[in-house]
Motif scaffolding. Structure first.
Motif, PDB file in Angstrom:
ATOM      1  N   ALA A 110      30.171  22.672  17.564  1.00 14.53           N
ATOM      2  CA  ALA A 110      30.376  21.118  17.553  1.00 14.53           C
ATOM      3  C   ALA A 110      29.003  20.425  17.544  1.00 14.53           C
ATOM      4  O   ALA A 110      28.283  21.127  17.509  1.00 14.53           O
ATOM      5  N   ASP A 111      29.055  19.189  17.179  1.00 16.84           N
ATOM      6  CA  ASP A 111      27.884  18.655  16.971  1.00 16.84           C
ATOM      7  C   ASP A 111      26.871  18.346  18.177  1.00 16.84           C
ATOM      8  O   ASP A 111      25.710  18.325  18.298  1.00 16.84           O
ATOM      9  N   ASP A 112      27.724  18.601  19.457  1.00 15.25           N
ATOM     10  CA  ASP A 112      26.957  18.375  20.599  1.00 15.25           C
ATOM     11  C   ASP A 112      26.483  19.831  21.492  1.00 15.25           C
ATOM     12  O   ASP A 112      26.141  19.852  22.489  1.00 15.25           O
ATOM     13  N   LEU A 127      18.919  36.177  24.980  1.00 15.64           N
ATOM     14  CA  LEU A 127      19.233  35.176  24.133  1.00 15.64           C
ATOM     15  C   LEU A 127      19.910  34.182  24.855  1.00 15.64           C
ATOM     16  O   LEU A 127      20.265  34.324  25.915  1.00 15.64           O
ATOM     17  N   PRO A 128      19.593  32.738  24.460  1.00 19.04           N
ATOM     18  CA  PRO A 128      20.302  31.669  25.230  1.00 19.04           C
ATOM     19  C   PRO A 128      21.566  31.800  25.326  1.00 19.04           C
ATOM     20  O   PRO A 128      22.406  32.299  24.544  1.00 19.04           O
ATOM     21  N   GLU A 129      22.250  31.533  26.538  1.00 23.95           N
ATOM     22  CA  GLU A 129      23.536  31.708  26.959  1.00 23.95           C
ATOM     23  C   GLU A 129      24.493  30.474  25.989  1.00 23.95           C
ATOM     24  O   GLU A 129      25.613  31.235  25.329  1.00 23.95           O
ATOM     25  N   SER A 130      23.908  29.577  25.395  1.00 17.32           N
ATOM     26  CA  SER A 130      24.604  28.705  24.587  1.00 17.32           C
ATOM     27  C   SER A 130      24.772  29.531  23.338  1.00 17.32           C
ATOM     28  O   SER A 130      25.934  29.420  22.408  1.00 17.32           O
ATOM     29  N   LEU A 131      23.805  30.258  22.805  1.00 14.61           N
ATOM     30  CA  LEU A 131      23.848  31.112  21.381  1.00 14.61           C
ATOM     31  C   LEU A 131      24.940  32.289  21.655  1.00 14.61           C
ATOM     32  O   LEU A 131      25.569  32.678  20.909  1.00 14.61           O
ATOM     33  N   VAL A 132      24.620  32.843  22.922  1.00 15.48           N
ATOM     34  CA  VAL A 132      25.910  34.096  22.965  1.00 15.48           C
ATOM     35  C   VAL A 132      27.122  33.616  22.864  1.00 15.48           C
ATOM     36  O   VAL A 132      27.965  34.162  22.363  1.00 15.48           O
TER      37      VAL A 132
END
Length: 358
Positions: free
Chosen positions: A56-58, A301-306
């Motif tokens: 998603a964009d956000d 790794l950043p949690e958002s990337l995981v």
């Protein structure tokens, strides 16, 4: 790669066999303290697409690197594996908007080395032992487990070119002409194993083809079965490490070993070049159930990337193109969230076998 249905739904993998085997081929490694040599690598030069599919964009992309390395377990011939891995790397790159480099080490331990040393941030086709080692040695986070025919379990299969010795009955063929004996063909699921374990006592002094010392279904589980049968897997047999599940089958087909092991049913991996493999190589036994292979990511790794990587793989598996690639790579039918506790059986195995697995 040919796979059958019904009775061969469990007589066909990982891999994984470990892996390959699946892996099993189910599906698998012991770690090293030095960098393992890399057989092949391929780079995906992917710029972030304007309409990145799975993001998603956000989405918070803070701390995301510009490039990730995706390492895969070499459960089959490395050249063919990297060719199949390339499309998967492309799909992942499209969804993440990050360049992905696919990396296939020359052996099972190289995958863990790559994770542990920071050479790779994503790992796929991790057999059960590799899943444990990725988490405990490399500090990786387990994200997904492979599903095959609706199951998260597979088995080691034992096969031979000497059915007169290792079969109690006349081998019977499945719908594809692949031969089985000792009741293996009647098995409904991995939970029906072990089967034919009483025949392992006959292996003293014989040449046995294994996959890799880091493989779960291709060495660790069968080594434990041999110990339980009163056979020392190092001193009482002549062990041959073929390097891949398909190569282990090939060794028995060619007569280099009288008995071999692989994930179920790795015979299909050499059927194209050896059409009569299902008749010359007879499956006479199964191990007990083994948890399927899976995927992991580096623990830093950043949690958002995981989450994005996990979602991307799940999305890929749900597409026709992605399902085809995952099937070609490791006979994967689907990917589901993983529970680390499911691999406790592997942790117990490591303790029980000790030096045998070093």
């Amino acid at each position: 790669m040919k796979r059958s249905t019904t009775k061969r739904s469990f007589v066909a993998l990982a891999a994984a066999t470990s892996l390959v085997l699946a892996a099993c081929g189910s599906d698998n490694d012991s770690a090293s303290t030095t960098d393992a040599p890399v057989a092949t690598e391929a780079s995906v030069d992917a710029e972030a697409p304007a309409d990145t599919a799975a993001l998603a964009d956000d989405v918070d992309r803070e701390g995301w690197p510009q490039k990730l390395v995706f390492t895969l377990t070499p459960s089959q011939e490395t050249g063919g594996l990297i060719e199949t891995a390339q499309p998967l790397a492309d799909m992942l790159s499209e969804r993440l908007g990050i360049e992905i480099e696919a990396l296939v080490p020359t052996d099972y331990s190289g995958v863990i080395v790559a994770l542990e040393s920071g050479q790779a941030q994503i790992a796929g086709g991790l057999g059960p032992r590799q899943m444990v080692q990725a988490e405990e040695q490399a500090g990786a986070q387990l994200i997904l487990q492979s599903e095959r025919f609706g199951s998260l379990l597979y088995v080691t299969q034992w096969f031979t070119n000497d059915p007169d010795t290792y079969c109690d009955d006349t081998p019977v063929a499945d719908e594809n002409g692949f031969l089985f004996c000792n009741g293996v063909l009647d098995a409904e699921s991995a939970a029906d194993g072990p089967i034919g374990a009483d025949k392992l006592a006959l292996l003293t002094g014989q040449t046995v083809s294994f996959v890799d010392q880091g493989s779960t279904s291709g060495y660790a589980i069968p080594a434990l079965q041999l110990v339980d049968a009163g056979i020392d897997p190092i001193d009482d047999i002549d062990g041959l490490f073929a390097g891949g599940h398909d190569s282990s089958v090939q060794a028995v087909y060619d007569g280099d070993a009288v008995v071999g092991v692989s994930f179920n049913d790795a015979r299909g991996q050499i059927e194209e070049t050896s059409p009569d493999v299902g008749q010359k190589v007879v499956v006479f036994g199964w191990s007990g159930p083994i948890p399927n292979d899976g995927f992991a990511v580096a623990g830093d790794l950043p949690e958002s990337l995981v989450k994005a990587i996990t979602d991307a793989f799940t999305d890929i598996a749900a597409t026709e193109e992605g399902a085809t690639v995952l099937d070609e790579l490791y006979n994967i039918d689907g990917l589901v969230p993983v529970d680390s506790a499911d691999f406790d059986v592997i942790r117990e195995l490591e303790i029980k076998l000790g030096d045998v697995l070093q």
